[in-house]
Design a protein around this motif. Structure first.
Motif, short mmCIF file in Angstrom:
data_model
loop_
_atom_site.label_atom_id
_atom_site.label_comp_id
_atom_site.label_asym_id
_atom_site.label_seq_id
_atom_site.Cartn_x
_atom_site.Cartn_y
_atom_site.Cartn_z
N LYS A 75 0.81 -1.11 -0.03
CA LYS A 75 -0.02 -0.01 0.08
C LYS A 75 0.90 1.30 0.13
N GLU A 76 1.87 1.36 0.64
CA GLU A 76 2.96 2.55 0.79
C GLU A 76 3.32 2.66 -0.57
N GLU A 77 3.81 1.85 -1.42
CA GLU A 77 4.47 2.10 -2.45
C GLU A 77 3.32 2.62 -3.55
N LEU A 78 2.11 2.25 -3.57
CA LEU A 78 0.99 2.74 -4.32
C LEU A 78 0.80 4.10 -3.85
N GLU A 80 2.74 6.23 -2.52
CA GLU A 80 4.14 7.04 -2.89
C GLU A 80 3.88 7.35 -4.33
N ASP A 81 3.42 6.53 -5.05
CA ASP A 81 3.19 6.74 -6.67
C ASP A 81 2.22 7.71 -6.85
N ILE A 82 1.10 7.61 -6.08
CA ILE A 82 0.18 8.83 -6.34
C ILE A 82 0.57 10.16 -5.92
N LYS A 83 1.23 10.12 -4.81
CA LYS A 83 1.94 11.26 -4.38
C LYS A 83 2.85 11.93 -5.42
N ASN A 84 3.39 11.14 -6.17
CA ASN A 84 4.29 11.68 -6.99
C ASN A 84 3.79 11.87 -8.38
N ALA A 85 2.77 11.57 -8.58
CA ALA A 85 1.85 11.93 -9.93
C ALA A 85 1.62 13.12 -10.25
#
Length: 85
Positions: A75-78, A80-85
């Motif tokens: 979940k953390e990886e997801l 983080e990816d959303i945050k970087n989008a």
């Protein structure tokens, strides 16, 4: 660089599958590309090249195999990816 290798396919196999030699080879390449993508052995772009498709076509093709271009280990990886989008 491309490597060319001769493979032997029994005619009975092609007849049973109702496929030409070219259709069979194309299917082999695409099946291998999906497998290597799902196993994370090759990138999306590399698999598209192997499958002789554009990246967009390969992404659509993946949907036939319940394979997604979105894969997160946790979940953390997801997030983080959303945050970087």
């Amino acid at each position: 660089m491309k490597i060319t290798k001769k493979i032997e396919i029994p005619a009975e196999i092609l007849l049973s599958l109702k496929k030409s030699e070219d259709e069979f080879i194309t299917e082999l390449k695409r099946t291998a590309a999906v497998r290597y993508y799902k196993e994370k052995k090759l990138s999306l772009g590399q698999c598209a090249v192997l499958a002789e498709m554009s990246e967009e076509e390969f992404i659509k093709y993946l949907s036939n195999f319940d394979a997604s271009i979105f894969s997160f280990d946790n979940k953390e990886e997801l997030l983080e990816d959303i945050k970087n989008a």
